[in-house]
Motif scaffolding. Structure first.
Motif, PDB file in Angstrom:
ATOM      1  N   THR A 110      -0.411   4.343  -6.010  1.00 33.53           N
ATOM      2  CA  THR A 110       0.159   3.108  -6.024  1.00 33.53           C
ATOM      3  C   THR A 110       0.732   2.946  -4.427  1.00 33.53           C
ATOM      4  OG1 THR A 110       1.158   2.893  -8.178  1.00 33.53           O
ATOM      5  CG2 THR A 110       2.415   1.740  -6.457  1.00 33.53           C
ATOM      6  N   ILE A 111       1.243   4.148  -3.799  1.00 27.64           N
ATOM      7  CA  ILE A 111       1.943   4.249  -2.584  1.00 27.64           C
ATOM      8  C   ILE A 111       0.660   3.983  -1.449  1.00 27.64           C
ATOM      9  CG2 ILE A 111       2.660   5.521  -0.731  1.00 27.64           C
ATOM     10  CD1 ILE A 111       4.157   6.748  -2.836  1.00 27.64           C
ATOM     11  N   ASN A 112      -0.471   4.527  -1.696  1.00 25.81           N
ATOM     12  CA  ASN A 112      -1.524   4.312  -0.684  1.00 25.81           C
ATOM     13  C   ASN A 112      -2.270   3.080  -0.928  1.00 25.81           C
ATOM     14  OD1 ASN A 112      -1.642   7.058   0.117  1.00 25.81           O
ATOM     15  ND2 ASN A 112      -2.928   7.921  -1.454  1.00 25.81           N
ATOM     16  N   ASP A 113      -2.316   2.310  -2.130  1.00 25.97           N
ATOM     17  CA  ASP A 113      -3.066   0.941  -2.155  1.00 25.97           C
ATOM     18  C   ASP A 113      -1.870   0.023  -1.546  1.00 25.97           C
ATOM     19  OD1 ASP A 113      -4.961   2.295  -3.601  1.00 25.97           O
ATOM     20  OD2 ASP A 113      -4.502   1.525  -5.594  1.00 25.97           O
ATOM     21  N   THR A 114      -0.721   0.180  -1.769  1.00 24.34           N
ATOM     22  CA  THR A 114       0.333  -0.752  -1.299  1.00 24.34           C
ATOM     23  C   THR A 114       0.206  -0.730   0.200  1.00 24.34           C
ATOM     24  OG1 THR A 114       1.641  -0.688  -3.345  1.00 24.34           O
ATOM     25  CG2 THR A 114       2.847  -1.559  -1.221  1.00 24.34           C
ATOM     26  N   LEU A 115       0.246   0.303   0.727  1.00 21.68           N
ATOM     27  CA  LEU A 115       0.059   0.706   2.269  1.00 21.68           C
ATOM     28  C   LEU A 115      -1.130   0.072   2.907  1.00 21.68           C
ATOM     29  CD1 LEU A 115       1.981   4.267   2.892  1.00 21.68           C
ATOM     30  CD2 LEU A 115       2.750   2.016   3.344  1.00 21.68           C
ATOM     31  N   ALA A 116      -2.060   0.254   2.114  1.00 24.75           N
ATOM     32  CA  ALA A 116      -3.475  -0.143   2.676  1.00 24.75           C
ATOM     33  C   ALA A 116      -3.404  -1.499   2.464  1.00 24.75           C
ATOM     34  CB  ALA A 116      -4.488   0.559   1.868  1.00 24.75           C
ATOM     35  N   ASN A 117      -2.969  -2.293   1.648  1.00 21.57           N
ATOM     36  CA  ASN A 117      -3.008  -3.702   1.378  1.00 21.57           C
ATOM     37  C   ASN A 117      -1.969  -4.650   2.204  1.00 21.57           C
ATOM     38  OD1 ASN A 117      -4.337  -5.646  -0.065  1.00 21.57           O
ATOM     39  ND2 ASN A 117      -2.994  -6.130  -1.466  1.00 21.57           N
ATOM     40  N   LEU A 118      -1.023  -3.768   2.960  1.00 20.81           N
ATOM     41  CA  LEU A 118      -0.023  -4.613   3.675  1.00 20.81           C
ATOM     42  C   LEU A 118      -0.773  -5.024   5.097  1.00 20.81           C
ATOM     43  CD1 LEU A 118       3.276  -2.560   3.088  1.00 20.81           C
ATOM     44  CD2 LEU A 118       2.820  -5.045   2.701  1.00 20.81           C
ATOM     45  N   ASP A 119      -0.717  -6.329   5.435  1.00 18.37           N
ATOM     46  CA  ASP A 119      -1.020  -6.652   6.518  1.00 18.37           C
ATOM     47  C   ASP A 119      -0.040  -6.786   7.584  1.00 18.37           C
ATOM     48  OD1 ASP A 119      -3.252  -8.414   8.005  1.00 18.37           O
ATOM     49  OD2 ASP A 119      -1.495  -9.580   8.157  1.00 18.37           O
ATOM     50  N   GLU A 120      -0.253  -6.268   8.762  1.00 19.05           N
ATOM     51  CA  GLU A 120       0.669  -6.051   9.959  1.00 19.05           C
ATOM     52  C   GLU A 120       1.241  -7.506  10.286  1.00 19.05           C
ATOM     53  OE1 GLU A 120       1.263  -4.170  14.561  1.00 19.05           O
ATOM     54  OE2 GLU A 120      -0.795  -4.260  13.357  1.00 19.05           O
ATOM     55  N   LYS A 121       0.369  -8.424  10.477  1.00 16.46           N
ATOM     56  CA  LYS A 121       1.017 -10.009  10.723  1.00 16.46           C
ATOM     57  C   LYS A 121       1.916 -10.491   9.732  1.00 16.46           C
ATOM     58  CE  LYS A 121      -3.300 -11.372  13.425  1.00 16.46           C
ATOM     59  NZ  LYS A 121      -4.115 -12.449  13.740  1.00 16.46           N
ATOM     60  N   ALA A 122       1.706 -10.165   8.553  1.00 12.87           N
ATOM     61  CA  ALA A 122       2.569 -10.567   7.215  1.00 12.87           C
ATOM     62  C   ALA A 122       3.863  -9.811   7.631  1.00 12.87           C
ATOM     63  CB  ALA A 122       2.076 -10.173   6.103  1.00 12.87           C
ATOM     64  N   ILE A 123       3.754  -8.583   7.793  1.00 13.48           N
ATOM     65  CA  ILE A 123       5.256  -7.763   8.098  1.00 13.48           C
ATOM     66  C   ILE A 123       5.825  -8.251   9.077  1.00 13.48           C
ATOM     67  CG2 ILE A 123       6.003  -5.496   8.918  1.00 13.48           C
ATOM     68  CD1 ILE A 123       5.589  -5.375   6.114  1.00 13.48           C
ATOM     69  N   GLU A 124       5.295  -8.713  10.318  1.00 22.25           N
ATOM     70  CA  GLU A 124       5.881  -9.470  11.608  1.00 22.25           C
ATOM     71  C   GLU A 124       6.107 -10.570  11.291  1.00 22.25           C
ATOM     72  OE1 GLU A 124       2.821  -9.535  14.299  1.00 22.25           O
ATOM     73  OE2 GLU A 124       2.893  -7.060  14.838  1.00 22.25           O
TER      74      GLU A 124
END
Length: 280
Positions: A110-124
């Motif tokens: 779950t941790i690996n999948d969530t981190l891999a699926n997060l987009d830097e632009k979305a976080i910004e």
């Protein structure tokens, strides 16, 4: 590093928009990808209690040319053809040590999948929405409500005016007072919780920006949001205490609040020290 093949993540995130036989077919692909590799389209359709044309149409809906195209994608990404997702409920004979290993494997995935699926632009974009908001309302129900409360506490600690109303009627009233200068943050695993969508309708009328945390990018919540931070947890069938989804939600919240704190380290430190001095 243990992680779920990307084709499974993509299908899982579209489950919310599927129904009837399409849902049945998609869930069988997720649960038994090895069957796709080993079957003709007619054989796989029979296992799904539908016809071949329905299987092909779903494959096309998911972005593939057809059943063979899906098989090729699975063969390319699935390192172990016999690998399937672990169930949350253990067999009666499962030992305590095996149960611990299963939990570790599920949470690690779950941790690996969530981190891999997060987009830097979305976080910004999420950071920008929070930074520019006059008032922030954070909301969620059930276990998502616990995550929403945690996010509100973290935002207050680093200097933002954030509210977490835990009553449905009061939340709707509060959301109605927001404007385009404010921000509504909604957390929902499924993205189709009725109370959550009620607040989306109210916010939309007043052009209030919406930041969503959800597991399904094609859910009504995600499609209505100004910005979406996806979680990736395998709880679409049996949600025993929403364990994996909570891990994913708190992970995204911690990452987001950490980035906010890093951006203004002096302000964050002073704010936390002030809270500590006041409450001790």
């Amino acid at each position: 590093m243990e992680s779920t093949p990307k084709f499974l993540l993509e299908i899982r995130q579209r489950l919310a928009e599927l129904s009837g036989n399409n849902r049945v077919i998609a869930e069988r692909i997720i649960d038994y990808p090895e069957e796709v590799l080993q079957s003709k389209v007619s054989e796989f359709a029979e296992r799904c209690h539908c016809d071949s044309a329905q299987v092909v149409r779903l494959c096309q809906k998911l972005g593939y040319d057809g059943f063979t195209s899906l098989k090729n994608r699975i063969a390319m990404e699935l390192i172990d053809p016999k690998r399937t997702l672990h169930r949350q409920i253990a067999e009666p004979a499962t030992s305590f040590e095996q149960l611990k290993r299963n939990f570790a494997l599920n949470f690690t995935r779950t941790i690996n999948d969530t981190l891999a699926n997060l987009d830097e632009k979305a976080i910004e974009q999420a950071v920008s929405l929070i930074r520019n908001a006059r008032h922030i309302v954070v909301h969620g129900f059930g276990s998502s409500g616990l995550a929403a409360r945690d996010l509100r506490i973290k935002l207050v600690r680093i200097g933002y005016y954030a509210m977490f109303p835990d009553d449905a009627e009061y939340t709707r009233t509060l959301v109605a007072t927001l404007s385009k200068e404010d921000l509504l943050i909604l957390i929902s695993f499924s993205g189709d919780t009725p109370y959550i969508l009620d607040n989306v309708k109210v916010a939309k009328k007043n052009n209030v920006p919406i930041l969503a945390l959800t597991n399904y990018l094609h859910s009504p919540l995600a499609e209505s949001a100004s910005c979406v931070l996806p979680t990736t947890a395998d709880e679409q069938r049996i949600r025993l205490g929403t364990m994996d989804s909570s891990v994913a939600q708190f992970l995204v919240i911690d990452l987001l609040s950490s980035l906010m704190a890093v951006e203004f380290p002096h302000q964050t430190e002073q704010r936390i020290l002030q809270i500590f001095e006041t409450t001790r």
